[in-house]
Design a protein around this motif. Structure first.
Motif, PDB file in Angstrom:
ATOM      1  N   SER A 121       0.841  -1.191   0.000  1.00 21.04           N
ATOM      2  CA  SER A 121       0.000   0.000   0.000  1.00 21.04           C
ATOM      3  C   SER A 121       0.877   1.242   0.000  1.00 21.04           C
ATOM      4  O   SER A 121       1.952   1.259   0.591  1.00 21.04           O
ATOM      5  N   ASP A 122       0.403   2.256  -0.673  1.00 22.39           N
ATOM      6  CA  ASP A 122       1.047   3.569  -0.661  1.00 22.39           C
ATOM      7  C   ASP A 122       0.136   4.486   0.130  1.00 22.39           C
ATOM      8  O   ASP A 122      -0.913   4.922  -0.349  1.00 22.39           O
ATOM      9  N   LEU A 123       0.527   4.793   1.358  1.00 21.04           N
ATOM     10  CA  LEU A 123      -0.331   5.555   2.256  1.00 21.04           C
ATOM     11  C   LEU A 123      -0.515   7.002   1.824  1.00 21.04           C
ATOM     12  O   LEU A 123      -1.309   7.728   2.436  1.00 21.04           O
ATOM     13  N   ALA A 124       0.185   7.426   0.784  1.00 20.61           N
ATOM     14  CA  ALA A 124      -0.059   8.753   0.228  1.00 20.61           C
ATOM     15  C   ALA A 124      -1.394   8.791  -0.506  1.00 20.61           C
ATOM     16  O   ALA A 124      -1.957   9.872  -0.730  1.00 20.61           O
ATOM     17  N   GLU A 125      -1.917   7.623  -0.869  1.00 21.78           N
ATOM     18  CA  GLU A 125      -3.189   7.539  -1.565  1.00 21.78           C
ATOM     19  C   GLU A 125      -4.345   7.587  -0.552  1.00 21.78           C
ATOM     20  O   GLU A 125      -4.326   6.859   0.443  1.00 21.78           O
ATOM     21  N   ASN A 132       1.232   2.402  13.804  1.00 22.10           N
ATOM     22  CA  ASN A 132       1.473   3.345  12.718  1.00 22.10           C
ATOM     23  C   ASN A 132       2.950   3.737  12.734  1.00 22.10           C
ATOM     24  O   ASN A 132       3.352   4.701  13.387  1.00 22.10           O
ATOM     25  N   ALA A 133       3.759   2.956  12.014  1.00 23.60           N
ATOM     26  CA  ALA A 133       5.195   3.215  11.964  1.00 23.60           C
ATOM     27  C   ALA A 133       5.624   3.884  10.669  1.00 23.60           C
ATOM     28  O   ALA A 133       6.747   4.381  10.575  1.00 23.60           O
ATOM     29  N   ALA A 134       4.753   3.897   9.656  1.00 24.16           N
ATOM     30  CA  ALA A 134       5.117   4.503   8.377  1.00 24.16           C
ATOM     31  C   ALA A 134       5.232   6.017   8.520  1.00 24.16           C
ATOM     32  O   ALA A 134       4.465   6.650   9.254  1.00 24.16           O
ATOM     33  N   GLY A 135       6.188   6.582   7.820  1.00 24.05           N
ATOM     34  CA  GLY A 135       6.350   8.031   7.839  1.00 24.05           C
ATOM     35  C   GLY A 135       7.373   8.458   6.810  1.00 24.05           C
ATOM     36  O   GLY A 135       8.252   7.680   6.436  1.00 24.05           O
ATOM     37  N   ILE A 136       7.237   9.676   6.334  1.00 24.47           N
ATOM     38  CA  ILE A 136       8.209  10.233   5.396  1.00 24.47           C
ATOM     39  C   ILE A 136       8.662  11.586   5.909  1.00 24.47           C
ATOM     40  O   ILE A 136       7.979  12.229   6.723  1.00 24.47           O
ATOM     41  N   THR A 137       9.814  12.025   5.430  1.00 26.45           N
ATOM     42  CA  THR A 137      10.339  13.315   5.855  1.00 26.45           C
ATOM     43  C   THR A 137      10.927  14.048   4.670  1.00 26.45           C
ATOM     44  O   THR A 137      11.242  13.453   3.636  1.00 26.45           O
ATOM     45  N   ASP A 138      11.046  15.341   4.828  1.00 27.26           N
ATOM     46  CA  ASP A 138      11.674  16.182   3.820  1.00 27.26           C
ATOM     47  C   ASP A 138      12.030  17.496   4.487  1.00 27.26           C
ATOM     48  O   ASP A 138      11.390  17.903   5.462  1.00 27.26           O
ATOM     49  N   ARG A 139      13.058  18.137   3.968  1.00 29.53           N
ATOM     50  CA  ARG A 139      13.474  19.418   4.519  1.00 29.53           C
ATOM     51  C   ARG A 139      12.577  20.529   3.990  1.00 29.53           C
ATOM     52  O   ARG A 139      12.263  20.575   2.796  1.00 29.53           O
ATOM     53  N   GLU A 188       3.203  21.469  -2.121  1.00 30.51           N
ATOM     54  CA  GLU A 188       3.381  20.062  -2.489  1.00 30.51           C
ATOM     55  C   GLU A 188       4.011  19.280  -1.340  1.00 30.51           C
ATOM     56  O   GLU A 188       3.603  18.153  -1.040  1.00 30.51           O
ATOM     57  N   THR A 189       5.023  19.872  -0.697  1.00 34.03           N
ATOM     58  CA  THR A 189       5.679  19.213   0.436  1.00 34.03           C
ATOM     59  C   THR A 189       4.706  19.052   1.597  1.00 34.03           C
ATOM     60  O   THR A 189       4.635  17.996   2.230  1.00 34.03           O
ATOM     61  N   TRP A 190       3.961  20.111   1.875  1.00 34.89           N
ATOM     62  CA  TRP A 190       2.957  20.072   2.950  1.00 34.89           C
ATOM     63  C   TRP A 190       1.961  18.939   2.712  1.00 34.89           C
ATOM     64  O   TRP A 190       1.727  18.110   3.593  1.00 34.89           O
ATOM     65  N   ASP A 191       1.377  18.896   1.529  1.00 35.09           N
ATOM     66  CA  ASP A 191       0.351  17.899   1.227  1.00 35.09           C
ATOM     67  C   ASP A 191       0.914  16.478   1.285  1.00 35.09           C
ATOM     68  O   ASP A 191       0.261  15.555   1.796  1.00 35.09           O
ATOM     69  N   ARG A 192       2.125  16.294   0.751  1.00 36.97           N
ATOM     70  CA  ARG A 192       2.718  14.962   0.709  1.00 36.97           C
ATOM     71  C   ARG A 192       3.030  14.446   2.113  1.00 36.97           C
ATOM     72  O   ARG A 192       2.729  13.291   2.435  1.00 36.97           O
ATOM     73  N   LEU A 193       3.616  15.282   2.957  1.00 43.33           N
ATOM     74  CA  LEU A 193       3.973  14.850   4.303  1.00 43.33           C
ATOM     75  C   LEU A 193       2.730  14.630   5.168  1.00 43.33           C
ATOM     76  O   LEU A 193       2.658  13.662   5.936  1.00 43.33           O
ATOM     77  N   TYR A 194       1.765  15.510   5.055  1.00 46.51           N
ATOM     78  CA  TYR A 194       0.548  15.349   5.858  1.00 46.51           C
ATOM     79  C   TYR A 194      -0.253  14.128   5.429  1.00 46.51           C
ATOM     80  O   TYR A 194      -0.894  13.470   6.261  1.00 46.51           O
ATOM     81  N   ALA A 195      -0.225  13.800   4.138  1.00 48.45           N
ATOM     82  CA  ALA A 195      -0.970  12.633   3.659  1.00 48.45           C
ATOM     83  C   ALA A 195      -0.496  11.359   4.338  1.00 48.45           C
ATOM     84  O   ALA A 195      -1.301  10.526   4.780  1.00 48.45           O
ATOM     85  N   ALA A 246      10.283  22.131   9.471  1.00 54.04           N
ATOM     86  CA  ALA A 246       9.059  22.790   9.937  1.00 54.04           C
ATOM     87  C   ALA A 246       7.801  22.000   9.588  1.00 54.04           C
ATOM     88  O   ALA A 246       6.931  21.775  10.441  1.00 54.04           O
ATOM     89  N   ILE A 247       7.673  21.583   8.342  1.00 55.56           N
ATOM     90  CA  ILE A 247       6.458  20.866   7.936  1.00 55.56           C
ATOM     91  C   ILE A 247       6.423  19.469   8.535  1.00 55.56           C
ATOM     92  O   ILE A 247       5.407  19.026   9.081  1.00 55.56           O
ATOM     93  N   TYR A 248       7.553  18.762   8.468  1.00 55.83           N
ATOM     94  CA  TYR A 248       7.626  17.425   9.058  1.00 55.83           C
ATOM     95  C   TYR A 248       7.273  17.475  10.544  1.00 55.83           C
ATOM     96  O   TYR A 248       6.470  16.664  11.029  1.00 55.83           O
ATOM     97  N   ALA A 249       7.862  18.418  11.273  1.00 53.40           N
ATOM     98  CA  ALA A 249       7.602  18.530  12.704  1.00 53.40           C
ATOM     99  C   ALA A 249       6.125  18.778  12.976  1.00 53.40           C
ATOM    100  O   ALA A 249       5.548  18.226  13.923  1.00 53.40           O
TER     101      ALA A 249
END
Length: 262
Positions: A64-68, A91-98, A107-114, A156-159
């Protein structure tokens, strides 16, 4: 004190590597009845499930791709179809970005929050609704980050996603106290994971020597290890945790609020 997961069916996201895979292995060793693993990395996730099955554990993998948006409900439906119930969710899945406040993009906001907030919410919804339908007790564990307290400027967004998940953890715990459904979280500090090694050595360009350099500046002379997080995870999922719920436990070599340098 007996700490085990005997008789429990556990769903674990982000289970192809890192903390998710380590929690799966530790849960299996603690006697979990069945493990339903999911991740977007199908080959690695299948390998973890096959390894556990080869050791005599009941384990299944679901890609599964939890971004969907539809992924959480698909995971829950597949887990119920395979094992009939969900006793615990991790819930161990997570992604990060600077991204800083000054340069963060939509785009970064939406992707990380998804992945970091929306998916855990709807996975909790699905697992908790199964527990409610059966009138059964259960446990949810969310893997967060010390960045939930504030975070570095370039996170900032990841946090903020982890801060959102922290609030959702407490909210769900409070909402389902009388249902005997416990919801807790671990704020993981700087941990030696495959993802962190890649981030530091390759993406940030710190080379293979980064780990030794980082460890030398920490109070215990090393980074947090994955098995330490996994053992705490198993405890919080187990009946040995008693009525512990709504707890967000910091696993870090620092105390939030303590004066710097002391």
């Amino acid at each position: 004190m007996k700490i085990d997961l005997e008789g429990k069916v556990i769903v674990i996201t982000g289970a192809a590597q890192g903390l998710g895979a380590e929690i799966a292995r530790t849960a299996a060793g603690a006697g979990a009845q069945a493990l339903f693993l999911t991740d977007r990395n199908a080959p690695a996730g299948e390998a973890v499930a096959q390894d556990l099955a080869g050791q005599g554990h009941k384990a299944a993998f679901f890609m599964s791709d939890l971004a969907e948006p539809s992924a959480p409900s698909a995971v829950i439906d597949a887990a119920l179809a395979r094992f009939g119930r969900i006793d615990c969710l991790v819930n161990a899945a997570g992604i990060t970005d600077r991204a800083t406040v000054a340069d963060g993009e939509v785009e970064t906001w939406d992707r990380l929050y998804a992945v970091n907030a929306r998916a855990p919410f709807f996975l909790m919804q699905g697992a908790i609704n199964d527990m409610l339908r059966r009138g059964a007790a259960g446990a949810v564990l969310n893997i967060l980050s010390m960045n939930a307290h504030c975070g570095a400027p370039d996170l900032a967004i990841y946090a903020s996603t982890k801060g959102a998940l922290a609030t959702l953890t407490r909210n769900a715990a409070n909402a389902h106290l009388a249902d005997r459904i416990r919801v807790n979280g671990i704020n993981v500090g700087w941990c030696d994971t495959p993802a962190e090694r890649k981030m530091q050595a390759e993406i940030l360009g710190n080379g293979d020597q980064w780990l030794a350099a980082a460890a030398s500046n920490l109070p215990l002379g090393r980074l947090l290890q994955m098995d330490e997080v996994a053992r705490l995870a198993v405890f919080l999922l187990s009946d040995a945790a008693g009525l512990t719920t709504g707890a967000l436990i910091d696993m870090e070599q620092a105390v939030v609020g303590a004066p710097a340098g002391i």
